[in-house]
Scaffold this motif. Structure first.
Motif, PDB file in Angstrom:
ATOM      1  N   VAL A 254       0.874  -1.180   0.000  1.00  0.00           N
ATOM      2  CA  VAL A 254       0.000   0.000   0.000  1.00  0.00           C
ATOM      3  C   VAL A 254       0.905   1.221   0.000  1.00  0.00           C
ATOM      4  O   VAL A 254       1.751   1.388   0.883  1.00  0.00           O
ATOM      5  N   CYS A 255       0.732   2.062  -1.002  1.00  0.00           N
ATOM      6  CA  CYS A 255       1.552   3.271  -1.144  1.00  0.00           C
ATOM      7  C   CYS A 255       0.610   4.473  -1.119  1.00  0.00           C
ATOM      8  O   CYS A 255      -0.143   4.697  -2.067  1.00  0.00           O
ATOM      9  N   CYS A 318       4.597  -8.096  -6.646  1.00  0.00           N
ATOM     10  CA  CYS A 318       3.523  -7.976  -5.652  1.00  0.00           C
ATOM     11  C   CYS A 318       2.297  -7.291  -6.252  1.00  0.00           C
ATOM     12  O   CYS A 318       2.319  -6.802  -7.378  1.00  0.00           O
ATOM     13  N   GLN A 319       1.255  -7.231  -5.449  1.00  0.00           N
ATOM     14  CA  GLN A 319       0.074  -6.425  -5.756  1.00  0.00           C
ATOM     15  C   GLN A 319       0.277  -5.038  -5.138  1.00  0.00           C
ATOM     16  O   GLN A 319       0.821  -4.922  -4.046  1.00  0.00           O
ATOM     17  N   PHE A 320      -0.169  -4.007  -5.840  1.00  0.00           N
ATOM     18  CA  PHE A 320      -0.047  -2.630  -5.341  1.00  0.00           C
ATOM     19  C   PHE A 320      -1.423  -2.003  -5.139  1.00  0.00           C
ATOM     20  O   PHE A 320      -2.324  -2.198  -5.957  1.00  0.00           O
ATOM     21  N   LEU A 321      -1.548  -1.230  -4.074  1.00  0.00           N
ATOM     22  CA  LEU A 321      -2.681  -0.328  -3.914  1.00  0.00           C
ATOM     23  C   LEU A 321      -2.103   1.081  -3.763  1.00  0.00           C
ATOM     24  O   LEU A 321      -1.418   1.379  -2.783  1.00  0.00           O
ATOM     25  N   ARG A 339       2.300   7.447 -13.241  1.00  0.00           N
ATOM     26  CA  ARG A 339       3.561   6.944 -13.818  1.00  0.00           C
ATOM     27  C   ARG A 339       3.812   5.489 -13.405  1.00  0.00           C
ATOM     28  O   ARG A 339       4.224   4.658 -14.217  1.00  0.00           O
ATOM     29  N   ALA A 340       3.565   5.183 -12.143  1.00  0.00           N
ATOM     30  CA  ALA A 340       3.752   3.806 -11.669  1.00  0.00           C
ATOM     31  C   ALA A 340       2.844   2.853 -12.445  1.00  0.00           C
ATOM     32  O   ALA A 340       3.281   1.782 -12.893  1.00  0.00           O
ATOM     33  N   PHE A 352      -2.183  -3.928  -9.947  1.00  0.00           N
ATOM     34  CA  PHE A 352      -2.239  -2.683  -9.170  1.00  0.00           C
ATOM     35  C   PHE A 352      -3.642  -2.105  -9.240  1.00  0.00           C
ATOM     36  O   PHE A 352      -4.412  -2.395 -10.151  1.00  0.00           O
ATOM     37  N   LYS A 353      -3.926  -1.282  -8.245  1.00  0.00           N
ATOM     38  CA  LYS A 353      -5.186  -0.557  -8.204  1.00  0.00           C
ATOM     39  C   LYS A 353      -4.855   0.854  -7.741  1.00  0.00           C
ATOM     40  O   LYS A 353      -4.030   1.026  -6.829  1.00  0.00           O
ATOM     41  N   VAL A 354      -5.465   1.856  -8.360  1.00  0.00           N
ATOM     42  CA  VAL A 354      -5.278   3.246  -7.934  1.00  0.00           C
ATOM     43  C   VAL A 354      -6.617   3.757  -7.410  1.00  0.00           C
ATOM     44  O   VAL A 354      -7.634   3.654  -8.095  1.00  0.00           O
TER      45      VAL A 354
END
Length: 420
Positions: A254-255, A318-321, A339-340, A352-354
């Motif tokens: 999680v970012c 990995c998975q990103f949020l 950009r990511a 990923f999910k934004v």
């Protein structure tokens, strides 16, 4: 029962003691019907800074004010806001961020009801908002170079593991880590600057420190494998992207309002040096109140001259949020998340999910944490604008918290139900 002769009572339901991220109901009973009442809230943080809020209400025909049904008619917020007395708390000392150092003691929020006509105190009660469920362990970590605090939930482990990192210069913060642990995760709140002997003003960051921390954490008997999660905000978001790019064993990141490139300090790893994105100070703006707005000073990392600072996020498995606040004035979080996403997509990855929050500011914290629109910035050395409006920021924090719990449960294999 004769309401006029009954005693005025202020109730905090279902209990005056709860977890910090839990909602409560405030009711005042025994008032004279239709009379104005002021409700006030107050807390003192670990720096001794006082945070206050106040709202004007009118008793109903039965002499009651229930903040879950009655609208505030003025003050720190208006309308029906069940948790308004909490999310609208603002510091008496301007540009101060709420600070809770360690979580062994609860935050005490004093709630008072005063006559709207005379200002006389009618009733008061204290809401104890804690961080640790019964049976949870809080274990300070000083192993080799690693500095932090490990939170272990009650019950039989091992538990899905999360490394929790905070902002640049922030040392260590425990509220989010402890509340995640209350939801069934083993959580390492990891410090990386200026905490218990860690360097305060280094020339560069040693990435092997983060590698050692992940290795240490993954080998703890309380931590269930094979992969762990990372939760990060601001500068630590950059570190989380670096960790997912270079290290194995990371399943979910999680970012929150982070950056896909290296910022503030060069990062050294073995024989690699990743330079920092050089901010353009010419793009600083000064607000009417003398605060610095640095939003546009961090450049676009995919421009040719900045690409050396990009982390190889395409290597991450990995998975990103990515959580993005559109009113973030620390930097352009929306651009960095875009950009990511582009880099991952261009490398055939849809892992990923934004999630985007219009009008929210840089600091998205745990639910009901007081909003911080401006405070001292360790990397800038001045008070800066961080953005956001208290009500929408609070709503964003609530929404993101639920998304974070769901994200980690689905990608770290924790099937427990959250105690929201």
């Amino acid at each position: 029962m004769d309401m006029a002769s009954s005693q005025i009572r202020l109730k905090i339901l279902p209990s005056a003691r709860c977890l910090f991220n839990n909602r409560v109901q405030i009711k005042v009973e025994g008032l004279a019907p239709h009379k104005p009442v002021e409700l006030r809230s107050r807390l003192v943080d670990d720096r001794g800074v006082i945070f206050k809020a106040a709202a004007q209400y009118k008793a109903d025909e039965s002499g009651q004010v229930d903040v879950c049904r009655a609208p505030s008619l003025g003050g720190s917020y208006t309308g029906v806001e069940p948790m308004g007395l909490f999310w609208s708390l603002a510091p008496e000392t301007p540009h101060t961020k709420f600070l809770k150092k360690n979580v062994l003691s609860p935050i005490l929020v004093e709630i008072e009801a005063l006559s709207g006509e005379t200002g006389k105190l009618l009733a008061s009660e204290t809401n104890e908002r804690g961080f640790m469920v019964e049976g949870m362990k809080r274990i300070p970590v000083e192993t080799g170079r690693i500095r932090g605090v490990l939170f272990v939930p009650p019950g039989k482990g091992p538990f899905p593991g999360i490394v929790d990192m905070y902002t640049f210069g922030g040392g260590l913060t425990e509220p989010r880590a402890s509340l995640l642990a209350s939801n069934g995760f083993a959580v390492l709140a990891l410090a990386y600057l200026g905490y218990k002997g860690l360097p305060k003003n280094p020339d560069s960051l040693d990435f092997e420190y983060f590698e050692e921390a992940v290795t240490y954490f993954r080998t703890q008997p309380e931590v269930k494998g094979p992969g762990i999660g990372i939760i990060s905000i601001s500068h630590s978001g950059c570190m989380a992207v670096a960790m997912s790019s270079f290290l194995s064993g990371i399943s979910a990141v999680v970012c929150i309002n982070g950056c896909v490139a290296n910022t503030v300090l060069p990062l050294r790893y073995k024989d690699i040096v990743i330079p920092k994105l050089t901010p353009n100070v010419k793009n600083w703006k000064v607000t009417d109140s003398g605060l610095v707005d640095i939003r546009d000073s961090t450049p676009d990392p995919i421009l040719e001259e900045n690409r050396a600072s990009l982390f190889p996020i395409e290597r991450a498995s990995c998975q990103f949020l990515f959580a993005v606040s559109e009113d973030d004035h620390n930097w352009n979080s929306a651009l960095f998340a875009k950009r990511a996403a582009e880099i991952l997509r261009n490398n055939g990855k849809d892992s990923f999910k934004v999630v985007t929050y219009p009008k929210a500011g840089h600091f998205l914290e745990v639910p009901y944490m007081p909003h911080c629109p401006s405070t001292f910035h360790a990397a800038v050395g001045r008070d800066v604008v961080f953005g956001g409006e208290p009500k929408v920021n609070s709503e964003a924090q609530l929404d993101l918290w639920e998304k974070v719990l769901e994200f980690f449960k689905s990608h770290l294999g924790n099937k427990r139900t959250a105690s929201l």
